[in-house]
Design a protein around this motif. Structure first.
Motif, PDB file in Angstrom:
ATOM      1  N   ALA A 106      37.935  18.157  87.394  1.00  0.00           N
ATOM      2  CA  ALA A 106      39.188  17.441  87.617  1.00  0.00           C
ATOM      3  C   ALA A 106      40.121  17.628  86.415  1.00  0.00           C
ATOM      4  O   ALA A 106      41.312  17.876  86.563  1.00  0.00           O
ATOM      5  CB  ALA A 106      38.914  15.960  87.861  1.00  0.00           C
ATOM      6  N   THR A 160      47.589  22.101  85.921  1.00  0.00           N
ATOM      7  CA  THR A 160      48.836  21.552  86.460  1.00  0.00           C
ATOM      8  C   THR A 160      49.900  21.427  85.360  1.00  0.00           C
ATOM      9  O   THR A 160      51.052  21.802  85.564  1.00  0.00           O
ATOM     10  CB  THR A 160      48.579  20.164  87.090  1.00  0.00           C
ATOM     11  OG1 THR A 160      47.491  20.265  88.006  1.00  0.00           O
ATOM     12  CG2 THR A 160      49.807  19.658  87.820  1.00  0.00           C
ATOM     13  N   LEU A 207      43.688  11.539  83.332  1.00  0.00           N
ATOM     14  CA  LEU A 207      43.532  12.657  82.395  1.00  0.00           C
ATOM     15  C   LEU A 207      43.294  12.176  80.964  1.00  0.00           C
ATOM     16  O   LEU A 207      43.999  11.296  80.484  1.00  0.00           O
ATOM     17  CB  LEU A 207      44.796  13.520  82.396  1.00  0.00           C
ATOM     18  CG  LEU A 207      44.941  14.506  83.532  1.00  0.00           C
ATOM     19  CD1 LEU A 207      46.216  15.309  83.354  1.00  0.00           C
ATOM     20  CD2 LEU A 207      43.740  15.436  83.590  1.00  0.00           C
ATOM     21  N   GLN A 223      52.288  17.649  91.608  1.00  0.00           N
ATOM     22  CA  GLN A 223      51.826  17.535  90.225  1.00  0.00           C
ATOM     23  C   GLN A 223      50.973  16.301  90.024  1.00  0.00           C
ATOM     24  O   GLN A 223      49.936  16.347  89.367  1.00  0.00           O
ATOM     25  CB  GLN A 223      53.029  17.473  89.277  1.00  0.00           C
ATOM     26  CG  GLN A 223      53.423  18.817  88.765  1.00  0.00           C
ATOM     27  CD  GLN A 223      54.799  18.852  88.138  1.00  0.00           C
ATOM     28  OE1 GLN A 223      55.410  19.882  88.085  1.00  0.00           O
ATOM     29  NE2 GLN A 223      55.286  17.721  87.673  1.00  0.00           N
ATOM     30  N   GLN A 224      51.419  15.199  90.607  1.00  0.00           N
ATOM     31  CA  GLN A 224      50.665  13.975  90.429  1.00  0.00           C
ATOM     32  C   GLN A 224      49.257  14.148  90.999  1.00  0.00           C
ATOM     33  O   GLN A 224      48.282  13.709  90.397  1.00  0.00           O
ATOM     34  CB  GLN A 224      51.390  12.795  91.103  1.00  0.00           C
ATOM     35  CG  GLN A 224      50.858  11.440  90.701  1.00  0.00           C
ATOM     36  CD  GLN A 224      51.153  11.092  89.241  1.00  0.00           C
ATOM     37  OE1 GLN A 224      51.943  11.762  88.582  1.00  0.00           O
ATOM     38  NE2 GLN A 224      50.504  10.078  88.722  1.00  0.00           N
ATOM     39  N   GLY A 248      47.645  16.885  91.101  1.00  0.00           N
ATOM     40  CA  GLY A 248      46.951  17.709  90.113  1.00  0.00           C
ATOM     41  C   GLY A 248      46.447  16.891  88.936  1.00  0.00           C
ATOM     42  O   GLY A 248      45.337  17.098  88.455  1.00  0.00           O
ATOM     43  N   TYR A 249      47.265  15.935  88.483  1.00  0.00           N
ATOM     44  CA  TYR A 249      46.837  15.098  87.357  1.00  0.00           C
ATOM     45  C   TYR A 249      45.601  14.289  87.721  1.00  0.00           C
ATOM     46  O   TYR A 249      44.832  13.902  86.860  1.00  0.00           O
ATOM     47  CB  TYR A 249      47.949  14.130  86.938  1.00  0.00           C
ATOM     48  CG  TYR A 249      49.214  14.792  86.450  1.00  0.00           C
ATOM     49  CD1 TYR A 249      49.189  16.087  85.930  1.00  0.00           C
ATOM     50  CD2 TYR A 249      50.434  14.127  86.498  1.00  0.00           C
ATOM     51  CE1 TYR A 249      50.348  16.688  85.491  1.00  0.00           C
ATOM     52  CE2 TYR A 249      51.598  14.725  86.054  1.00  0.00           C
ATOM     53  CZ  TYR A 249      51.558  16.000  85.560  1.00  0.00           C
ATOM     54  OH  TYR A 249      52.707  16.593  85.124  1.00  0.00           O
ATOM     55  N   TYR A 250      45.446  14.012  89.014  1.00  0.00           N
ATOM     56  CA  TYR A 250      44.261  13.276  89.458  1.00  0.00           C
ATOM     57  C   TYR A 250      43.125  14.223  89.816  1.00  0.00           C
ATOM     58  O   TYR A 250      42.137  13.801  90.403  1.00  0.00           O
ATOM     59  CB  TYR A 250      44.601  12.368  90.645  1.00  0.00           C
ATOM     60  CG  TYR A 250      45.293  11.096  90.234  1.00  0.00           C
ATOM     61  CD1 TYR A 250      44.568   9.939  89.962  1.00  0.00           C
ATOM     62  CD2 TYR A 250      46.671  11.061  90.072  1.00  0.00           C
ATOM     63  CE1 TYR A 250      45.198   8.775  89.554  1.00  0.00           C
ATOM     64  CE2 TYR A 250      47.312   9.905  89.663  1.00  0.00           C
ATOM     65  CZ  TYR A 250      46.569   8.761  89.406  1.00  0.00           C
ATOM     66  OH  TYR A 250      47.200   7.621  88.994  1.00  0.00           O
ATOM     67  N   GLY A 251      43.290  15.496  89.485  1.00  0.00           N
ATOM     68  CA  GLY A 251      42.191  16.443  89.651  1.00  0.00           C
ATOM     69  C   GLY A 251      42.039  17.019  91.045  1.00  0.00           C
ATOM     70  O   GLY A 251      41.006  17.573  91.381  1.00  0.00           O
TER      71      GLY A 251
END
Ligand SMILES: Nc1ncnc2c1ncn2[C@@H]1O[C@H](COP(=O)(O)OP(=O)(O)OP(=O)(O)O)[C@@H](O)[C@H]1O
Ligand SMILES: [Mg+2]
Lengths: 272, 316
Positions: free
Chosen positions: A13, A20, A109, B105-106, B108-111
């Protein structure tokens, strides 16, 4: 409802999170290339013309190479430093200013990923600009051979990494747009000009030589000059022994990275 | 899987003093069971956003404990953040990014890997009526669309707890109602929802449980029905024909003279207005007109919108 991520897959993750941010940062700097890529290339070309061609022709040689050739590594390093720093400081500060940094802060993150993500943008821009400037410089230099591509690249990469962290710290502490120009103007520019870009510090009288050795940029410029010109330059013109230079740069990176992580953990400039 | 017995949100003795010395929270306790639709109400500066900020890691707490589904903020911040989606009070996206990019993107930030992220983004942008705008720069959206963009962004990782800080501030009445039904739908599917609002009507329509915070303290924490019973008082504004006597007495009713010609009076819903008029007549106070104080503007607005609709129908 999505299944909750088991903790074992959290590195995956995190990797996706990092990717990203990297894509976002690189897209940003490419999208605004007339602000990020073009100006440094133009500025350095002017340096080459003025210092190399016009003034350099009167200076003659330094350390056995034409003055023009002597200053190329320093000028490339200068753009690596400026571009890595200013990319991260403006990108991260503007995400603070527009508050979209909160998107990262509410996400799971880890801080190290956020830091690495923004650093990657600075490194990408510095290397891109550095390569372009080096290519332009080849037009002015007599030779087109580098002493060692791995050393040259490694120094550029590490320097970019270091100043990306610097830009990040600056952005964390900045409260208004004016604050992002303070360090570049009052710290970076003087240190760069006094960092052996235009001369070898071995030419300086004491105590200036010893004082110059406290300037971290001297180590980077010297190592970079080593990577590019070692085979042509007389050895007394290498300011710092290459191993020592790498060690110093590495130490600075570790120190600043640790500082940035600590500040992120405290939430300095980010969390109220 | 999380045991469902843990509260969706548990706040213990939470306090916050900002660096400038402002005391925003003075030790609050809250417990929100899973599946609840919870309203956090309170006047400006009461501490609602501060509470939400701490729960979502945007604000550091001075003392106390916060847990979501049993996961402690101090012990496993990342684990706790994964459970939560936030719609903040102020716009906080990059104005220069495109709608789709912001939501992707959000994710992505959460994996979330690219494929699922794309699907989730489409799903929630469609739900918010923003799919047609996916390529639009966020700064070009209307205010209401920007709010819906933030809701889509908060939902993209399908959090178990959705927190919305005034999601309908500045949103017109029709869009507000559309947002309400959306939130109800999300809640029906099992997501716990916590919402702050200044519109009593909104809390009344949505929330099953309401806490009221004032000056950093919880002053009320009860289910909606009991609260509404307490709020069962209407305030009327009376315009008087002649200046009211200094010693005007309206026994049994809270009242105040705004100026000599304007009287405000609180009337419990079960009591008759005739009684009030009788008391006033006995003191020779004549009432010229009367209006309901609460939600006056809103009702006026609803009337206007409805009239407009009728005119449009008539023109066809
Ligand atoms: N960053 C900050 N620094 C100092 N004080 C702050 C900060 N943010 C909020 N406050 C103060 O903390 C108190 C609570 O503010 P908060 O934003 O939590 O209120 P709120 O209930 O969300 O109000 P509103 O309904 O207006 O959004 C207020 O007195 C406010 O001025
Ligand atoms: Mg608020």
């Amino acid at each position: 409802m999505l299944p909750n991520e088991p903790s074992g897959s959290s590195w995956r993750a995190n990797l996706i999170g990092l990717q990203t941010i990297v894509i976002k940062e690189v897209t940003r700097l490419l999208r605004i290339w007339p602000q990020t890529i073009l100006p440094p290339v133009i500025t350095t070309t002017l340096y080459f013309i003025i210092f190399g061609k016009v003034i350099g022709s009167r200076v003659g040689t330094m350390g056995g190479v034409p003055y023009m050739q002597f200053i190329v590594p320093g000028l490339v390093m200068m753009s690596v430093i400026n571009n890595s720093y200013s990319n991260v400081v403006s990108s991260f500060f503007s995400s603070k200013f527009q508050r979209n940094v909160e998107e990262l802060l509410v996400s799971p993150l880890p801080n190290s990923i956020i830091l690495l993500g923004y650093m990657s943008g600075g490194i990408a821009r510095a290397l891109l600009v550095g390569c372009l400037v080096l290519l332009v410089s080849m037009l002015f230099m007599q030779t087109t051979t580098l002493y060692s591509i791995p050393i040259t690249l490694a120094v550029a990469f590490l320097t970019a990494a270091l100043f990306s962290i610097g830009g990040f710290l600056n952005a964390m502490l900045a409260r208004k747009f004016d604050d992002i120009a303070i360090i570049p103007t009052f710290v970076l520019t003087p240190l760069t000009y006094l960092g052996g870009v235009f001369y070898s510090i071995t030419l300086l009288p004491e105590p200036w030589q010893t004082i110059s050795r406290c300037n971290p940029i001297v180590y980077m410029v010297s190592a970079f000059r080593y990577g590019i010109l070692k085979h042509q330059l007389s050895s007394d013109m290498i300011d710092i022994e290459i191993g020592l230079a790498f060690a110093a740069i590495g130490l600075f990176i570790v120190g600043l990275f640790g500082l940035a992580l600590w500040m992120l953990k405290q939430g300095i400039g980010l969390r109220t | 899987m999380m045991p469902t017995t843990n509260p969706a949100l548990e706040i213990r003795n939470l306090s916050k003093t900002y660096r400038d010395g402002t005391v925003a929270l003075q030790g609050i306790d809250l417990e929100v069971p899973p599946g609840e639709f919870f309203g956090l109400l309170g006047p400006n500066g009461a501490g609602k956003s501060t509470t939400i900020g701490i729960v979502t890691s945007l604000v550091t707490k001075s003392a106390g404990a916060v847990r979501a589904f049993g996961i402690d903020l101090d012990h496993d911040p990342a684990g706790m953040k994964r459970q939560i989606g936030l719609v903040p009070q102020e716009f906080n996206f990059n104005q220069f990014e495109q709608v789709q990019q912001i939501v992707m993107q959000q994710a992505g930030y959460y994996g979330m890997p690219r494929g699922p992220a794309r699907e989730q983004t489409e799903k929630y942008l469609r739900k918010m009526g923003l799919w047609e705008k996916r390529q639009t720069g966020a700064r070009m959206l209307s205010g209401g669309m920007k709010r819906r963009l933030m809701i889509a962004r908060a939902l993209v990782h399908e959090p178990q707890l959705l927190i919305l800080d005034e999601p309908t501030a500045g949103v017109d009445i029709e869009l507000r109602r559309a947002t309400w039904s959306l939130l109800e739908e999300i809640n029906d599917q099992g997501t716990t929802v916590i919402l702050t609002t200044h519109y009593l009507e909104e809390a009344e329509a949505l929330c099953r449980h309401i806490a009221i915070i004032d000056h950093g303290r919880i002053v009320e924490n009860t289910d909606k029905k009991s609260l509404l019973a307490k709020l069962n008082v209407e305030t009327f504004v009376l315009d008087l024909e002649t200046a009211a006597p200094e010693a005007l007495l309206v026994d049994g009713y809270a009242h105040r003279l705004v100026d000599p010609l304007t009287l405000e009076i609180d009337v419990p819903k079960e009591r008759s207005l005739n009684e009030v008029f009788a008391i006033l007549s006995r003191q020779h106070v004549n009432v010229l007109s009367l209006r309901n104080k609460a939600n006056r503007l809103e009702e006026l607005f609803v009337n206007l919108v409805e009239k407009k609709g009728q005119n449009a129908d008539a023109a066809e």
